[in-house]
Design a protein around this motif. Structure first.
Motif, PDB file in Angstrom:
ATOM      1  N   SER A 219      28.921 -18.270  31.588  1.00 51.81           N
ATOM      2  CA  SER A 219      30.345 -17.927  31.542  1.00 51.81           C
ATOM      3  C   SER A 219      31.092 -18.674  32.637  1.00 51.81           C
ATOM      4  CB  SER A 219      30.529 -16.421  31.735  1.00 51.81           C
ATOM      5  OG  SER A 219      31.908 -16.115  31.890  1.00 51.81           O
TER       6      SER A 219
ATOM      7  N   GLY B  15      34.063 -17.667  33.478  1.00 51.09           N
ATOM      8  CA  GLY B  15      34.766 -16.613  34.195  1.00 51.09           C
ATOM      9  C   GLY B  15      36.257 -16.784  34.311  1.00 51.09           C
TER      10      GLY B  15
ATOM     11  N   THR C 203      40.860 -11.035  29.170  1.00 51.45           N
ATOM     12  CA  THR C 203      40.640 -10.991  30.622  1.00 51.45           C
ATOM     13  C   THR C 203      41.946 -11.421  31.290  1.00 51.45           C
ATOM     14  OG1 THR C 203      39.748 -13.254  30.503  1.00 51.45           O
ATOM     15  CG2 THR C 203      38.168 -11.436  30.488  1.00 51.45           C
TER      16      THR C 203
ATOM     17  N   VAL D 156      37.632  -9.857  34.566  1.00 50.60           N
ATOM     18  CA  VAL D 156      36.516 -10.801  34.450  1.00 50.60           C
ATOM     19  C   VAL D 156      35.260 -10.247  35.108  1.00 50.60           C
ATOM     20  CG1 VAL D 156      35.659 -13.066  35.152  1.00 50.60           C
ATOM     21  CG2 VAL D 156      37.968 -12.841  34.264  1.00 50.60           C
TER      22      VAL D 156
ATOM     23  N   GLN E 134      33.940  -7.178  33.069  1.00 51.84           N
ATOM     24  CA  GLN E 134      33.439  -7.590  31.761  1.00 51.84           C
ATOM     25  C   GLN E 134      32.191  -8.460  31.887  1.00 51.84           C
ATOM     26  OE1 GLN E 134      36.301  -9.065  28.920  1.00 51.84           O
ATOM     27  NE2 GLN E 134      37.887  -7.654  29.623  1.00 51.84           N
ATOM     28  N   SER E 135      32.071  -9.220  32.966  1.00 58.05           N
ATOM     29  CA  SER E 135      30.856 -10.010  33.182  1.00 58.05           C
ATOM     30  C   SER E 135      29.642  -9.099  33.325  1.00 58.05           C
ATOM     31  CB  SER E 135      31.008 -10.890  34.428  1.00 58.05           C
ATOM     32  OG  SER E 135      32.015 -11.861  34.250  1.00 58.05           O
TER      33      SER E 135
ATOM     34  N   ALA F 124      21.802 -14.389  32.312  1.00 53.67           N
ATOM     35  CA  ALA F 124      23.251 -14.267  32.468  1.00 53.67           C
ATOM     36  C   ALA F 124      23.650 -15.158  33.638  1.00 53.67           C
ATOM     37  CB  ALA F 124      23.641 -12.811  32.737  1.00 53.67           C
TER      38      ALA F 124
ATOM     39  N   PHE G 211      26.648 -17.798  35.631  1.00 58.40           N
ATOM     40  CA  PHE G 211      28.078 -17.861  35.874  1.00 58.40           C
ATOM     41  C   PHE G 211      28.434 -19.120  36.659  1.00 58.40           C
ATOM     42  CE2 PHE G 211      26.699 -13.525  35.387  1.00 58.40           C
ATOM     43  CZ  PHE G 211      27.598 -13.031  34.453  1.00 58.40           C
TER      44      PHE G 211
ATOM     45  N   LEU H 132      35.750 -17.175  38.321  1.00 59.83           N
ATOM     46  CA  LEU H 132      34.808 -16.587  39.265  1.00 59.83           C
ATOM     47  C   LEU H 132      34.587 -17.534  40.447  1.00 59.83           C
ATOM     48  CD1 LEU H 132      32.263 -15.218  36.657  1.00 59.83           C
ATOM     49  CD2 LEU H 132      33.853 -13.854  38.038  1.00 59.83           C
TER      50      LEU H 132
ATOM     51  N   ASN I 164      34.658 -16.497  27.477  1.00 57.87           N
ATOM     52  CA  ASN I 164      34.713 -15.150  28.061  1.00 57.87           C
ATOM     53  C   ASN I 164      36.072 -14.470  27.890  1.00 57.87           C
ATOM     54  OD1 ASN I 164      35.596 -16.930  30.553  1.00 57.87           O
ATOM     55  ND2 ASN I 164      36.174 -14.824  31.081  1.00 57.87           N
TER      56      ASN I 164
END
Length: 339
Positions: free
Chosen positions: A8, A10, A20, A26, A29-30, A45, A47, A56, A314
């Motif tokens: 993601s 982000g 988001t 963000v 939800q992440s 997962a 980022f 992010l 995302n």
């Protein structure tokens, strides 16, 4: 068999249609997407990390939170820009997040991508040594980070400390015994992939690479991976390395998928210039499962890698991205022998 995770970027945005709309959206939800991906059987997962952007940035609070909410999924970055990092503080943050997750951290680090601001790392208090470039500074920070992760003592203890010390020189705490083996380097060139192999780092190859041969991205990446593995073997490391590639892959399962991805997606690589260097950007894959399977069979880099990271949109929300991941896991991966 491949490990399959999501990556993601982000993003958050106040634009119409965005699920988001704030940094809080963000982050929360992440966490929820990582939990949902684990329940689906996904393996990772991951980022992206960008500074001075509505994306992010500082990854460790998020990684620690996900580690506390999940049990088995790998948790990682792709990538942390080492130009911005204090290696000592990063070792402490990474050690804490890894221990919270039970040893599931997979940290991708690198020189980073083009920035939102000019020389943003200067605002963080860093500057290259005389005669060095910002790339040199990133590598210097990375090398110090790797050394500190070994856990050897280096700091002279106070003879009259507030609390008793163990004997000898002191290391940074908390220390994760195995995290050093789970550091990845995001390599945009063949040479940096070889450098990463020599240092015993795993390899991340993204959807972008410096154009070193004029060939399609997947062929250049496959060559890069083979050179990396040759360098790893020559270095004499005892463990087997890991290699990931990132791809934008969308199975068209319904009208909503078709609306988002069924038209206007580039079906071939794109070429551009980043930081005065010619770069090749990987194509997106979007089709009904049967066609998608046939197209992905031709991707040589995916075939070479042991880990595939699916980039996810995302801003479309947790439910839709769960559907995106599930569609690949259930309707595409088995036919390709990834599952």
């Amino acid at each position: 068999m491949k490990k399959i995770g999501f990556l993601s970027f982000g993003h958050w945005s106040s634009q119409r249609g965005s699920a988001t709309r704030s940094a809080a959206d963000v982050l929360l939800q992440s966490i929820d997407l990582a939990v949902a991906a684990e329940e689906l059987g996904a393996d990772g997962a991951y980022f992206r990390v960008h500074h001075f952007a509505q994306q992010l940035s500082s990854p460790f609070p998020l990684l620690a939170a996900i580690g506390a909410r999940t049990k088995s999924i790998e948790i990682g970055t792709g990538v942390i820009d080492m130009r911005y990092e204090n290696p000592h503080y990063m070792v402490e943050d990474a050690g804490a997040a890894d221990l919270i997750s039970g040893g599931r951290l997979q940290l991708g680090i690198s020189r980073g991508s083009p920035e939102q601001v000019v020389d943003g790392w200067r605002h963080f208090g860093y500057a290259p040594e005389a005669g060095d470039t910002d790339q040199d500074m990133a590598r210097s920070h990375a090398l110090r980070f790797l050394t500190l992760l070994e856990g050897d003592g280096f700091a002279k203890p106070n003879p009259r400390p507030m609390f008793p010390n163990p004997p000898g020189l002191l290391r940074l705490e908390p220390h994760s015994e195995t995290l050093r083996e789970r550091i990845w380097w995001g390599a945009a060139s063949d040479q940096t992939a070889i450098w990463a192999a020599e240092l015993g780092m795993n390899l991340q190859s993204s959807t972008l690479k410096w154009d070193e041969s004029g060939e399609p991205l997947h062929i250049q990446q496959a060559t890069q991976i083979r050179k990396y593995r040759e360098a790893w073997k020559a270095a004499g490391h005892k463990r087997s390395p890991r290699v990931s590639v990132s791809r934008s892959i969308f199975a068209i399962m319904n009208e909503q998928d078709h609306m988002y991805f069924g038209q206007g997606r580039p079906e071939r690589d794109q070429v551009g210039v980043i930081d005065d260097q010619r770069a090749v950007f990987g194509r997106s894959y979007a089709a009904e499962p049967d066609q998608l399977i046939e197209e992905l069979k031709k991707d040589e880099a995916i075939a070479e890698a042991d880990t595939l990271l699916l980039t996810v949109p995302n801003t479309l929300g947790v439910d839709y991205n769960t559907h995106v991941i599930e569609s690949i896991l259930r309707h595409v991966a088995p036919a390709l022998g990834w599952r």
